[in-house]
Design a protein around this motif. Sequence first.
Motif, PDB file in Angstrom:
ATOM      1  N   ALA A  12       0.828  -1.202   0.000  1.00  0.00           N
ATOM      2  CA  ALA A  12       0.000   0.000   0.000  1.00  0.00           C
ATOM      3  C   ALA A  12       0.865   1.255   0.000  1.00  0.00           C
ATOM      4  O   ALA A  12       0.582   2.229  -0.716  1.00  0.00           O
ATOM      5  CB  ALA A  12      -0.935  -0.006   1.204  1.00  0.00           C
ATOM      6  N   LEU A  26      -7.941   1.480  -2.763  1.00  0.00           N
ATOM      7  CA  LEU A  26      -8.176   0.088  -3.124  1.00  0.00           C
ATOM      8  C   LEU A  26      -7.894  -0.811  -1.931  1.00  0.00           C
ATOM      9  O   LEU A  26      -7.115  -0.461  -1.041  1.00  0.00           O
ATOM     10  CB  LEU A  26      -7.267  -0.330  -4.284  1.00  0.00           C
ATOM     11  CG  LEU A  26      -7.460   0.377  -5.630  1.00  0.00           C
ATOM     12  CD1 LEU A  26      -6.229   0.164  -6.503  1.00  0.00           C
ATOM     13  CD2 LEU A  26      -8.699  -0.133  -6.336  1.00  0.00           C
ATOM     14  N   ARG A  27      -8.505  -1.967  -1.933  1.00  0.00           N
ATOM     15  CA  ARG A  27      -8.196  -2.998  -0.959  1.00  0.00           C
ATOM     16  C   ARG A  27      -7.104  -3.877  -1.565  1.00  0.00           C
ATOM     17  O   ARG A  27      -7.338  -4.580  -2.560  1.00  0.00           O
ATOM     18  CB  ARG A  27      -9.438  -3.830  -0.644  1.00  0.00           C
ATOM     19  CG  ARG A  27      -9.238  -4.876   0.451  1.00  0.00           C
ATOM     20  CD  ARG A  27      -9.092  -4.240   1.808  1.00  0.00           C
ATOM     21  NE  ARG A  27      -9.002  -5.232   2.890  1.00  0.00           N
ATOM     22  CZ  ARG A  27      -8.710  -4.942   4.133  1.00  0.00           C
ATOM     23  NH1 ARG A  27      -8.465  -3.671   4.479  1.00  0.00           N
ATOM     24  NH2 ARG A  27      -8.656  -5.875   5.048  1.00  0.00           N
ATOM     25  N   ARG A  29      -4.497  -6.924  -1.747  1.00  0.00           N
ATOM     26  CA  ARG A  29      -4.335  -8.292  -1.248  1.00  0.00           C
ATOM     27  C   ARG A  29      -2.974  -8.796  -1.742  1.00  0.00           C
ATOM     28  O   ARG A  29      -2.698  -8.762  -2.949  1.00  0.00           O
ATOM     29  CB  ARG A  29      -5.452  -9.183  -1.764  1.00  0.00           C
ATOM     30  CG  ARG A  29      -5.436 -10.613  -1.250  1.00  0.00           C
ATOM     31  CD  ARG A  29      -6.623 -11.385  -1.809  1.00  0.00           C
ATOM     32  NE  ARG A  29      -7.887 -10.778  -1.405  1.00  0.00           N
ATOM     33  CZ  ARG A  29      -9.014 -10.860  -2.115  1.00  0.00           C
ATOM     34  NH1 ARG A  29      -9.030 -11.486  -3.274  1.00  0.00           N
ATOM     35  NH2 ARG A  29     -10.116 -10.297  -1.665  1.00  0.00           N
ATOM     36  N   GLU A  35      -4.005  -8.375   3.817  1.00  0.00           N
ATOM     37  CA  GLU A  35      -4.768  -7.334   3.128  1.00  0.00           C
ATOM     38  C   GLU A  35      -4.569  -6.003   3.833  1.00  0.00           C
ATOM     39  O   GLU A  35      -4.302  -5.935   5.037  1.00  0.00           O
ATOM     40  CB  GLU A  35      -6.255  -7.686   3.093  1.00  0.00           C
ATOM     41  CG  GLU A  35      -6.568  -8.943   2.284  1.00  0.00           C
ATOM     42  CD  GLU A  35      -8.066  -9.139   2.064  1.00  0.00           C
ATOM     43  OE1 GLU A  35      -8.852  -8.229   2.409  1.00  0.00           O
ATOM     44  OE2 GLU A  35      -8.445 -10.202   1.533  1.00  0.00           O
ATOM     45  N   ALA A  36      -4.725  -4.938   3.047  1.00  0.00           N
ATOM     46  CA  ALA A  36      -4.620  -3.586   3.587  1.00  0.00           C
ATOM     47  C   ALA A  36      -5.438  -2.660   2.710  1.00  0.00           C
ATOM     48  O   ALA A  36      -5.677  -2.937   1.542  1.00  0.00           O
ATOM     49  CB  ALA A  36      -3.158  -3.125   3.630  1.00  0.00           C
ATOM     50  N   GLY A  37      -5.875  -1.560   3.303  1.00  0.00           N
ATOM     51  CA  GLY A  37      -6.656  -0.602   2.537  1.00  0.00           C
ATOM     52  C   GLY A  37      -8.096  -0.549   3.000  1.00  0.00           C
ATOM     53  O   GLY A  37      -8.524  -1.339   3.860  1.00  0.00           O
ATOM     54  N   PRO A  38      -8.887   0.374   2.448  1.00  0.00           N
ATOM     55  CA  PRO A  38     -10.261   0.577   2.906  1.00  0.00           C
ATOM     56  C   PRO A  38     -11.110  -0.676   2.745  1.00  0.00           C
ATOM     57  O   PRO A  38     -11.189  -1.231   1.639  1.00  0.00           O
ATOM     58  CB  PRO A  38     -10.777   1.710   1.996  1.00  0.00           C
ATOM     59  CG  PRO A  38      -9.555   2.358   1.439  1.00  0.00           C
ATOM     60  CD  PRO A  38      -8.521   1.294   1.359  1.00  0.00           C
ATOM     61  N   PRO A  39     -11.769  -1.153   3.801  1.00  0.00           N
ATOM     62  CA  PRO A  39     -12.674  -2.298   3.677  1.00  0.00           C
ATOM     63  C   PRO A  39     -13.811  -1.967   2.708  1.00  0.00           C
ATOM     64  O   PRO A  39     -14.342  -0.864   2.691  1.00  0.00           O
ATOM     65  CB  PRO A  39     -13.204  -2.490   5.105  1.00  0.00           C
ATOM     66  CG  PRO A  39     -12.190  -1.821   5.982  1.00  0.00           C
ATOM     67  CD  PRO A  39     -11.668  -0.665   5.190  1.00  0.00           C
ATOM     68  N   ALA A  41     -13.589  -1.571  -0.437  1.00  0.00           N
ATOM     69  CA  ALA A  41     -13.101  -0.945  -1.667  1.00  0.00           C
ATOM     70  C   ALA A  41     -12.799  -2.026  -2.708  1.00  0.00           C
ATOM     71  O   ALA A  41     -12.623  -3.201  -2.372  1.00  0.00           O
ATOM     72  CB  ALA A  41     -11.849  -0.128  -1.383  1.00  0.00           C
ATOM     73  N   VAL A  43     -10.867  -4.559  -5.023  1.00  0.00           N
ATOM     74  CA  VAL A  43      -9.672  -5.309  -4.653  1.00  0.00           C
ATOM     75  C   VAL A  43      -8.660  -5.296  -5.796  1.00  0.00           C
ATOM     76  O   VAL A  43      -9.010  -5.478  -6.967  1.00  0.00           O
ATOM     77  CB  VAL A  43     -10.027  -6.765  -4.289  1.00  0.00           C
ATOM     78  CG1 VAL A  43      -8.759  -7.598  -4.069  1.00  0.00           C
ATOM     79  CG2 VAL A  43     -10.897  -6.786  -3.041  1.00  0.00           C
ATOM     80  N   GLU A  45      -5.157  -7.366  -6.423  1.00  0.00           N
ATOM     81  CA  GLU A  45      -4.439  -8.501  -5.849  1.00  0.00           C
ATOM     82  C   GLU A  45      -3.038  -8.618  -6.452  1.00  0.00           C
ATOM     83  O   GLU A  45      -2.876  -8.713  -7.670  1.00  0.00           O
ATOM     84  CB  GLU A  45      -5.220  -9.788  -6.117  1.00  0.00           C
ATOM     85  CG  GLU A  45      -4.602 -11.033  -5.529  1.00  0.00           C
ATOM     86  CD  GLU A  45      -5.455 -12.265  -5.766  1.00  0.00           C
ATOM     87  OE1 GLU A  45      -4.939 -13.376  -5.549  1.00  0.00           O
ATOM     88  OE2 GLU A  45      -6.623 -12.114  -6.174  1.00  0.00           O
TER      89      GLU A  45
END
Length: 443
Positions: A12, A26-27, A29, A35-39, A41, A43, A45
């Motif tokens: 991130a 973005l989320r 992965r 995982e990191a970032g706004p839930p 949002a 994805v 990967e």
Amino acid sequence: MTREKGAAAQLAKALAIVLGTDEVPLRLRAWDGSEAGPPGAPVLEFRSRRALRRILWSPGQLGLSRAYVSGDVDAPGDIFAGFTALSSVGKFSEPGPFTPLTPRELVTLVTTAVRLGALGPNPSPPPEEARVARKGRLHTRRRDAAAISHHYDVGNDFYALVLGPSMVYSCAVWENGTPDGHGNLSGVEDRGLPAGLEEAQAAKLDLVCRKLGLKPGMRVLDVGCGWGSFALHAAQHYGVSVVGVTLSSEQAVLARKRAADAGLTEKIDIRVQDYRDVSDGPFDAISSIGMSEHVGREQTPHYVQVLHGLLRPGGRLLNHAISWNSGPTKPDPDSFIPRYVFPDGEMISLGEMVSALEGGGFEVLDVEALRLHYALTLRAWVRRLEENWDEAVRLTSLGRARVWRLYMASSALGFEAGLTGVNQVLVQRAGGAEPPLRRTDWV
């Protein structure tokens, strides 16, 4: 906590540097499951460390594109939502070439790669990247043929799967309704107007025929004829004879077959020929649908001159082309589209095209903007590709299918945002019959 468990958070930070933003919308992965970032949002990967290495060696659009095409990065779910989020912040929200990283940003990115064990040699580009020289003289006949072959000679069956039975590879005309931002039109089906891709493409072909004022017995040149869809429509419904030229041998094979199947071989002549080598004019009308984007800014005056010379006095030319709407900028040869999709392609502004046509001796009769029509068309193509994904991969390659998904989805968003447009410019060569007083001939 081991280094592996923190991969998403580190990614991130790295992606924020590349994008030029404080927070990635973005989320993320990572390959280790973190995982990191706004839930909630969209994805993005990262499937391997190689994805970060690609971005490190080519920070910006090209590195991310290579990572996606190779499968090192994926965008599961709604690709439009993911790309919208990605392109809405920082450097990716600005039209034009990507702003290079500062030395400090580059050091931070390298440090992150070291922490994640992602430092290493530059990975080879995915094989789907165009093998066209980045230097040298543009738009020679040989170079244009190679560029066209890269994009169009990837299999007629693949294009049929994406485009549908119409085999029209330019924007359809959706007659009415209001775009809802998701590739749909409201207020269409209940009015009996084109609601589907096939109907909308037929409406576009017929609109071109009407604008050109086609009548039985006319001789028409179709520049960049594709798989012969316009030639078939014009010959079947307007009784004209059509010469279609393309630089794609695969397109020509199918276009000739379609003409033969329709019993129109005496009316339709499909050639593998550069438009600059057509010598059997004059023609009563000329259509150029989605072709002039391959001509380039410097060659546009010559393109106009050639078509003017092939048209009889009083004849009409319709130029249907994508335009760049986002201010003066030079094309970036190291961005995704020229590297993977349209080598040597160049969009010019509507104003530049109109000026070139007028400067070449044409009178402008009509200009029609179809920007949102192309967004709808591209969304329909993406939907067809995704619904037939396994077959698309079988017909080409996984990388090629990913290239087409990326380019069509991102292009749709570009049209919706107004970065790009598409316009039909109808012009007439002086002499012959006067044009109509108003556009009632074709609306």
